[in-house]
Design a protein around this motif. Structure first.
Motif, PDB file in Angstrom:
ATOM      1  N   ARG A  29      31.513  -9.015  10.338  1.00  0.00           N
ATOM      2  CA  ARG A  29      30.715  -9.722   9.652  1.00  0.00           C
ATOM      3  C   ARG A  29      30.979 -10.962   8.810  1.00  0.00           C
ATOM      4  N   ASP A  30      32.281 -11.103   8.445  1.00  0.00           N
ATOM      5  CA  ASP A  30      32.514 -12.637   7.798  1.00  0.00           C
ATOM      6  C   ASP A  30      32.333 -13.851   8.693  1.00  0.00           C
ATOM      7  N   ILE A  31      32.867 -13.521   9.993  1.00  0.00           N
ATOM      8  CA  ILE A  31      32.835 -14.563  11.134  1.00  0.00           C
ATOM      9  C   ILE A  31      31.330 -14.817  11.331  1.00  0.00           C
ATOM     10  N   LEU A  32      30.511 -13.917  11.510  1.00  0.00           N
ATOM     11  CA  LEU A  32      29.179 -14.163  11.810  1.00  0.00           C
ATOM     12  C   LEU A  32      28.412 -15.034  10.681  1.00  0.00           C
ATOM     13  N   SER A  33      28.587 -14.511   9.296  1.00  0.00           N
ATOM     14  CA  SER A  33      28.090 -15.093   8.256  1.00  0.00           C
ATOM     15  C   SER A  33      28.518 -16.628   8.198  1.00  0.00           C
ATOM     16  N   GLU A  34      29.838 -17.043   8.544  1.00  0.00           N
ATOM     17  CA  GLU A  34      30.137 -18.357   8.315  1.00  0.00           C
ATOM     18  C   GLU A  34      29.785 -19.184   9.525  1.00  0.00           C
ATOM     19  N   ILE A  35      29.353 -18.650  10.632  1.00  0.00           N
ATOM     20  CA  ILE A  35      28.579 -19.039  11.715  1.00  0.00           C
ATOM     21  C   ILE A  35      27.178 -19.683  11.333  1.00  0.00           C
ATOM     22  N   ASP A  36      26.411 -18.477  10.692  1.00  0.00           N
ATOM     23  CA  ASP A  36      25.235 -18.838  10.277  1.00  0.00           C
ATOM     24  C   ASP A  36      25.266 -19.873   9.171  1.00  0.00           C
ATOM     25  N   GLU A  66      34.599 -25.801  10.072  1.00  0.00           N
ATOM     26  CA  GLU A  66      36.325 -25.607   9.280  1.00  0.00           C
ATOM     27  C   GLU A  66      36.418 -24.396   8.960  1.00  0.00           C
ATOM     28  N   ARG A  67      35.850 -23.664   8.313  1.00  0.00           N
ATOM     29  CA  ARG A  67      35.899 -22.357   8.007  1.00  0.00           C
ATOM     30  C   ARG A  67      35.870 -21.358   9.201  1.00  0.00           C
ATOM     31  N   VAL A  68      34.824 -21.434  10.157  1.00  0.00           N
ATOM     32  CA  VAL A  68      34.838 -20.683  11.227  1.00  0.00           C
ATOM     33  C   VAL A  68      35.934 -21.025  12.084  1.00  0.00           C
ATOM     34  N   GLU A  69      36.553 -22.144  12.060  1.00  0.00           N
ATOM     35  CA  GLU A  69      37.834 -22.365  12.961  1.00  0.00           C
ATOM     36  C   GLU A  69      38.870 -21.625  12.405  1.00  0.00           C
ATOM     37  N   GLN A  70      39.095 -21.382  11.075  1.00  0.00           N
ATOM     38  CA  GLN A  70      40.039 -20.697  10.460  1.00  0.00           C
ATOM     39  C   GLN A  70      39.954 -19.124  10.794  1.00  0.00           C
ATOM     40  N   LEU A  71      38.804 -18.723  10.516  1.00  0.00           N
ATOM     41  CA  LEU A  71      38.596 -17.336  10.754  1.00  0.00           C
ATOM     42  C   LEU A  71      38.864 -16.892  12.167  1.00  0.00           C
ATOM     43  N   LEU A  72      38.119 -17.717  13.195  1.00  0.00           N
ATOM     44  CA  LEU A  72      38.391 -17.506  14.606  1.00  0.00           C
ATOM     45  C   LEU A  72      39.913 -17.526  15.115  1.00  0.00           C
ATOM     46  N   GLN A  73      40.700 -18.503  14.457  1.00  0.00           N
ATOM     47  CA  GLN A  73      42.137 -18.771  14.692  1.00  0.00           C
ATOM     48  C   GLN A  73      42.647 -17.157  14.473  1.00  0.00           C
ATOM     49  N   LYS A  74      42.419 -16.606  13.530  1.00  0.00           N
ATOM     50  CA  LYS A  74      43.086 -15.254  13.065  1.00  0.00           C
ATOM     51  C   LYS A  74      42.495 -14.291  13.798  1.00  0.00           C
ATOM     52  N   TYR A  75      41.358 -14.366  14.202  1.00  0.00           N
ATOM     53  CA  TYR A  75      40.817 -13.150  15.169  1.00  0.00           C
ATOM     54  C   TYR A  75      41.398 -13.256  16.385  1.00  0.00           C
ATOM     55  N   ASN A  76      41.681 -14.616  16.924  1.00  0.00           N
ATOM     56  CA  ASN A  76      42.224 -14.779  18.373  1.00  0.00           C
ATOM     57  C   ASN A  76      43.736 -14.148  18.233  1.00  0.00           C
ATOM     58  N   VAL A  83      27.585 -22.817  17.927  1.00  0.00           N
ATOM     59  CA  VAL A  83      28.612 -23.851  17.438  1.00  0.00           C
ATOM     60  C   VAL A  83      29.020 -24.970  18.471  1.00  0.00           C
ATOM     61  N   LEU A  84      29.118 -24.368  19.644  1.00  0.00           N
ATOM     62  CA  LEU A  84      29.729 -25.295  20.994  1.00  0.00           C
ATOM     63  C   LEU A  84      28.868 -26.307  21.030  1.00  0.00           C
ATOM     64  N   LYS A  85      27.445 -26.116  20.877  1.00  0.00           N
ATOM     65  CA  LYS A  85      26.449 -26.939  21.213  1.00  0.00           C
ATOM     66  C   LYS A  85      26.108 -28.190  20.130  1.00  0.00           C
ATOM     67  N   ARG A  86      26.881 -27.833  18.900  1.00  0.00           N
ATOM     68  CA  ARG A  86      26.945 -28.857  17.836  1.00  0.00           C
ATOM     69  C   ARG A  86      28.004 -29.866  18.126  1.00  0.00           C
ATOM     70  N   PRO A  87      28.084 -31.133  17.470  1.00  0.00           N
ATOM     71  CA  PRO A  87      29.106 -32.029  17.500  1.00  0.00           C
ATOM     72  C   PRO A  87      30.254 -31.811  16.642  1.00  0.00           C
ATOM     73  N   VAL A  88      31.106 -30.956  17.076  1.00  0.00           N
ATOM     74  CA  VAL A  88      32.349 -30.413  16.295  1.00  0.00           C
ATOM     75  C   VAL A  88      33.572 -31.058  16.806  1.00  0.00           C
ATOM     76  N   ARG A  89      34.636 -30.874  15.988  1.00  0.00           N
ATOM     77  CA  ARG A  89      35.941 -31.466  16.447  1.00  0.00           C
ATOM     78  C   ARG A  89      36.368 -30.727  17.604  1.00  0.00           C
ATOM     79  N   PRO A  90      37.169 -31.509  18.324  1.00  0.00           N
ATOM     80  CA  PRO A  90      37.717 -30.795  19.797  1.00  0.00           C
ATOM     81  C   PRO A  90      38.452 -29.405  19.587  1.00  0.00           C
ATOM     82  N   LEU A  91      39.195 -29.332  18.378  1.00  0.00           N
ATOM     83  CA  LEU A  91      39.935 -28.366  17.839  1.00  0.00           C
ATOM     84  C   LEU A  91      39.204 -27.043  17.643  1.00  0.00           C
TER      85      LEU A  91
END
Length: 537
Positions: free
Chosen positions: A4-11, A16-26, A53-61
């Protein structure tokens, strides 16, 4: 890690926060293959959110982190709905720098950063997982012509981008393995055979010294590097699939002979690991067994390196390597169907078509008989090992071994029985309709007497069923009274009668054409064929 936390940040759009949460999930799920059913809806929503997210202009990392999460999720077939759509495939293809129909894909430049290259690699890994796990994704890849774009993409990938090339080759292999229509497209329209041949030439550092003859391996660098070996194996697997399609074009002969020349070079090379060497050689043999048999003369026709005068100047180094490979597979004693059948098939067909190969293999596998005191299946020679396999439980395996020996015997029943015994050869002879003796349909050179003096002296005493000399057995009836003999005879008659009435046995005989039939329908009864005639190459 809360979904739920990841989905709320994506929405919320905080990348940057999405990236941090996904790194922990991975990190928590990188080794997960069995997912919890309770969170299936959440994982589906996460896949959809990641594509957003991937269709948005975000950083390569951030892109590579999202793709890593998507790769982990794509192991679960149940959550691929958002990804195996046209939008999902085109999004991943664009990030992998593959130009598909209706999508965009820019080639990977030499000066691309490590983060940008990581995006391409993760996108390719995601595509591999999705294609492997989803039939809908396979169809969509065919619809957007991903395979054609992938070939164009591979032409632009330099050796500096090892993982990009590796997973591009793996994706070609998966598409060609899972879609028969893609195989034809890759071969006829995308020029994949020429492309993959070029990959093999570069990976194996092939230097041509003749039309189809590669220079011997450099003694200074006798091993294939691990990176090049990985590329080689993936290219061989893809080529195997693509060459399964029919090849009727006249200009293909040159390309296929080039492949045979490269396979000869590969079989002479080693890696720094015996297991990896055998894996590479196994894939090379699989590919060779796929190619037209008339092209296999390239294996022995190497004028620069020279050959043996005894075999018309042909070089038998690779033929001996194939024989050694076959014997190692037999000695392993497992997985005969996949591990042994291809090399047996390759040597059988090449022996049937190329006289010099057959003559060489005959001398190594079936040398003139001298000692026939033991059964043909007892011992440690190549002949003994192959005869043992002729009674293997797997039909394809035992037929492969029997067919190989039959061809080495010039498809002569008498000669086969001399080396194997009637009991071991009966299965092949019945399948070929040769129980009454004779020859196969293939034409060979005329026979000559090659029996040793040792064999000739004991030939009348050899049991044709077992293929060896049997010591006389004591007669169990010698010490019986006439009453006992009559009792045993009547007992046998009663047993046969009972089995016949229950239709558990049925008297059979052999027709003149060598096939089995009920006894009343045959011209003559079944009897062992006459003892063997000899032959020589």
């Amino acid at each position: 890690m809360s979904m739920r936390d990841i989905l709320s940040e994506i929405d919320g759009g905080d990348d940057e926060r999405v990236e941090q949460l996904l790194q922990k999930y991975n990190k928590e799920n990188c080794r997960t293959f069995a997912f919890d059913h309770k969170e299936e809806d959440g994982r589906i929503k996460l896949c959809q959110g990641l594509l957003t997210v991937l269709k948005r202009p975000v950083r390569p990392l951030c892109q590579s982190t999202c793709l890593e999460t998507l790769r982990i999720l794509s192991r679960d077939k149940r959550v691929l709905g958002p990804i195996d759509t046209r939008e999902g495939i085109l999004t991943l293809a664009g990030l992998a720098r593959i130009r598909a129909t209706g999508g965009v894909g820019e080639p990977l430049e030499e000066e691309q950063s490590a983060e940008e290259e990581r995006v391409v690699v993760e996108a390719l890994k995601c595509l591999c997982n999705v294609v492997f796990n989803s039939v809908a994704a396979q169809q969509m890849c065919a619809d957007v012509q991903l395979a054609e774009g992938l070939c164009a993409h591979l032409y632009s990938v330099s050796s500096a981008h090892h993982e990009v090339g590796l997973f591009s080759l793996r994706l070609i292999f998966l598409l060609s393995a899972l879609r028969t229509d893609v195989r034809g497209t890759l071969r006829k329209e995308a020029g994949a055979v020429r492309l993959l041949t070029g990959v093999l030439e570069r990976s194996l550092d092939v230097r041509w010294v003749g039309p189809y003859e590669a220079a011997p391996p450099d003694p200074q660098t006798p091993y294939i590097s691990p990176e090049n070996n990985e590329h080689t194996i993936e290219a061989l697997k893809a080529l195997f699939n693509i060459t399964l399609t029919d090849s009727s074009e006249e200009d293909n002969d040159h390309q296929l002979r080039l492949i045979v020349g490269i396979m000869r070079h590969l079989l002479l090379l080693k890696t720094q690991s015996e297991d990896k060497t055998e894996e590479a050689h196994s894939h090379a043999i699989n590919l060779l067994s796929n190619l037209p048999v008339q092209c296999l003369d390239v294996l022995i026709d190497v004028p620069v390196q020279g050959g043996l005068e005894k075999y018309g100047g042909k070089n038998m180094d690779v033929v001996q390597l194939l024989l050694d490979f076959m014997e190692r597979r037999i000695d392993k004693g497992s997985n005969y169907k996949e591990g042994l059948t291809p090399v047996l098939s390759l040597m059988t067909e090449s022996s049937r078509y190329h006289r010099e190969i057959r003559r060489y293999l005959k001398t190594q596998v079936l040398p003139p008989l001298k000692d026939v005191k033991e059964r043909p299946e007892i011992g440690c020679t190549v002949r003994n090992k192959l005869v043992r396999i002729m009674t293997h439980i797997d039909l394809g395996v035992k037929q492969g071994a029997a067919e190989f020996l039959f061809v080495l015997c010039k498809e002569s029943v008498d000669n086969l029985l001399k080396y194997t015994g009637y009991g071991n050869a009966a299965g092949l002879l019945m399948a070929r309709g040769l129980l009454a003796g004779g020859r196969g349909e293939t034409q060979y050179s005329s026979d000559e007497d090659s029996d040793t003096e040792e064999y000739k002296s004991v030939k009348p005493f050899i049991n044709p069923i077992t293929g060896h000399i049997e010591h006389p057995m004591p007669n169990p009836m010698e010490e019986m009274t006439e009453e006992q003999k009559e009792y045993e005879a009547q007992k046998l008659v009663n047993m046969i009668d009972e089995l016949s009435r229950k239709e558990l046995i049925r008297p059979m005989g052999v027709r003149r054409d060598g096939t089995l039939a009920p006894l009343g329908e045959t011209i003559h009864g079944c009897s062992p064929p006459p003892s063997s005639n000899s032959d020589s190459d």
